[in-house]
Design a protein around this motif. Structure first.
Motif, PDB file in Angstrom:
ATOM      1  N   VAL A 100      -6.222  11.885 -23.333  1.00 19.19           N
ATOM      2  CA  VAL A 100      -4.918  11.496 -23.866  1.00 19.19           C
ATOM      3  C   VAL A 100      -4.573  12.426 -25.025  1.00 19.19           C
ATOM      4  O   VAL A 100      -5.440  13.137 -25.534  1.00 19.19           O
ATOM      5  N   PRO A 101      -3.306  12.439 -25.481  1.00 16.21           N
ATOM      6  CA  PRO A 101      -2.963  13.278 -26.640  1.00 16.21           C
ATOM      7  C   PRO A 101      -3.810  12.928 -27.859  1.00 16.21           C
ATOM      8  O   PRO A 101      -4.241  11.781 -28.039  1.00 16.21           O
ATOM      9  N   ASP A 102      -4.027  13.921 -28.713  1.00 16.78           N
ATOM     10  CA  ASP A 102      -4.892  13.740 -29.880  1.00 16.78           C
ATOM     11  C   ASP A 102      -4.520  12.515 -30.703  1.00 16.78           C
ATOM     12  O   ASP A 102      -5.379  11.722 -31.091  1.00 16.78           O
ATOM     13  N   ASP A 103      -3.237  12.381 -30.998  1.00  9.92           N
ATOM     14  CA  ASP A 103      -2.815  11.297 -31.888  1.00  9.92           C
ATOM     15  C   ASP A 103      -3.017   9.919 -31.276  1.00  9.92           C
ATOM     16  O   ASP A 103      -3.061   8.921 -31.996  1.00  9.92           O
ATOM     17  N   ALA A 104      -3.124   9.848 -29.944  1.00  6.32           N
ATOM     18  CA  ALA A 104      -3.314   8.558 -29.278  1.00  6.32           C
ATOM     19  C   ALA A 104      -4.780   8.172 -29.167  1.00  6.32           C
ATOM     20  O   ALA A 104      -5.097   7.011 -28.878  1.00  6.32           O
ATOM     21  N   LEU A 105      -5.680   9.110 -29.408  1.00  8.61           N
ATOM     22  CA  LEU A 105      -7.099   8.862 -29.150  1.00  8.61           C
ATOM     23  C   LEU A 105      -7.717   7.803 -30.058  1.00  8.61           C
ATOM     24  O   LEU A 105      -8.440   6.922 -29.562  1.00  8.61           O
ATOM     25  N   PRO A 106      -7.499   7.824 -31.378  1.00  7.32           N
ATOM     26  CA  PRO A 106      -8.139   6.790 -32.209  1.00  7.32           C
ATOM     27  C   PRO A 106      -7.761   5.374 -31.801  1.00  7.32           C
ATOM     28  O   PRO A 106      -8.633   4.489 -31.705  1.00  7.32           O
ATOM     29  N   GLU A 107      -6.479   5.155 -31.540  1.00  3.78           N
ATOM     30  CA  GLU A 107      -6.036   3.813 -31.150  1.00  3.78           C
ATOM     31  C   GLU A 107      -6.613   3.418 -29.792  1.00  3.78           C
ATOM     32  O   GLU A 107      -7.003   2.257 -29.583  1.00  3.78           O
ATOM     33  N   LEU A 108      -6.677   4.377 -28.865  1.00  2.26           N
ATOM     34  CA  LEU A 108      -7.247   4.078 -27.551  1.00  2.26           C
ATOM     35  C   LEU A 108      -8.708   3.685 -27.667  1.00  2.26           C
ATOM     36  O   LEU A 108      -9.147   2.683 -27.078  1.00  2.26           O
ATOM     37  N   ALA A 109      -9.491   4.457 -28.425  1.00  7.14           N
ATOM     38  CA  ALA A 109     -10.908   4.148 -28.577  1.00  7.14           C
ATOM     39  C   ALA A 109     -11.109   2.770 -29.193  1.00  7.14           C
ATOM     40  O   ALA A 109     -11.958   1.983 -28.743  1.00  7.14           O
TER      41      ALA A 109
END
Length: 322
Positions: A100-109
């Motif tokens: 996923v895009p970088d900025d979406a990764l923390p929330e996804l994890a």
């Protein structure tokens, strides 16, 4: 070869059976049991990596994607692989690619961990250049094994991406106990692992963006200007020039610098800025910024004579001020 990877964190020993064979030359049938693979985020990168893993004998079993483009990519690169919700991807796969895009990764994890989708011993891999494995701490706490595998390549979202992975560098960050697994997965996809420290990931990614993403902008802008100048096939004109420039730069670094800035031709640079201001004013700022950087590097390396640099830098200052 089947490896037992032992990963210690927070006083716990976690085990994951990772079936990877970096050097197998036999058929898929000759190899040991392989990993089931899932993709969360069927953009340009995920399906291509999963397709490469499939060629190595692993088995893509699920992907998630919302847009029509994502669905088309998944159908083309991963035929027969069902599109499901992210939680279901994790339920089906032993190796999960978070693409996923970088900025979406923390929330996804964090979201995957909070919903209980993560399973102990599961390999969770993200492909972000910006982040190391710390961004995956939520899934680590849930028992998963985190890897950061960033392919240093631009992706088209088509089947040409899979063979392009041959020889492609991957920026790899992994816990010491998982380095062998990370290396093997990269090699199986056709890539070459390059180890990047956790704290160096943002700088590493900035360097790649500067070299590749900005190059695309510069080339596209150059083609637009050539069309305005009446050139019918700017791609054909630029191809040999850019190919030679890139090859020279990779071989020789700043010693490959040529052109009016490196020579200190202030009059030519002034003429360039005047023409750009008349025909493509949006290109002036970029030209001046790159020319200043080029002049600084040429001066530092003795390529640009100091007595010529003064007039040149004056022209660039005037160009930026207008």
């Amino acid at each position: 070869m089947a490896w037992i990877v032992r990963y210690r964190s927070r006083g716990l020993e976690r085990k994951a059976r990772v079936h990877v064979n970096a050097h197998s030359s036999g058929s898929v049938e000759d190899r040991p049991a392989r990993l089931t693979v899932g993709v969360v985020g069927a953009g340009r990168v995920g399906p291509a990596l999963a397709a490469a893993l499939r060629q190595a004998g692993h088995r893509p079993v699920a992907a998630s994607g919302v847009s029509d483009a994502s669905r088309r990519r998944a159908a083309a690169l991963l035929p027969g692989v069902p599109l499901v919700e992210p939680a279901e991807v994790l339920a089906r796969a032993e190796l999960v690619l978070l693409t996923v895009p970088d900025d979406a990764l923390p929330e996804l994890a964090q979201g995957l961990a909070d919903t209980g989708a993560v399973r102990p011993g599961q390999l969770v891999v993200h492909t972000s250049g910006r982040f190391g494995t710390a961004v995956l701490d939520p899934v680590l706490r849930a028992g998963a094994l985190p890897l950061a595998l960033h392919p240093v390549m631009t992706f088209s979202g088509t089947d040409v991406d899979v063979p392009r992975l041959a020889g492609c560098s991957f920026g790899v960050t992994a816990p010491e106990e998982l380095r062998l697994a990370a290396e093997a997965l990269v090699i199986e996809m056709g890539g070459e692992p390059e180890w990047i420290a956790e704290e160096a990931r943002p700088l590493y990614h900035a360097a790649l963006a500067l070299g590749a993403n900005h190059l695309v902008t510069l080339v596209a802008q150059a083609m637009d200007l050539l069309r305005t100048a009446g050139v019918g096939a700017p791609d054909r004109m630029l191809g040999p020039l850019l190919g030679a420039a890139l090859d020279n730069a990779l071989r020789s670094g700043d010693a490959a610098l040529t052109g009016p800035v490196a020579r200190g031709d202030a009059g030519t640079v002034a003429a360039h800025i005047a023409e750009l201001r008349a025909h493509a004013p949006g290109a002036v700022a970029g030209y001046v910024a790159m020319a200043r950087t080029t002049a600084d590097r040429a001066l530092d390396r003795g390529l640009l004579k100091p007595e010529l640099a003064e007039d040149l830098l004056g022209v660039l200052s005037d160009g930026a001020a207008r």
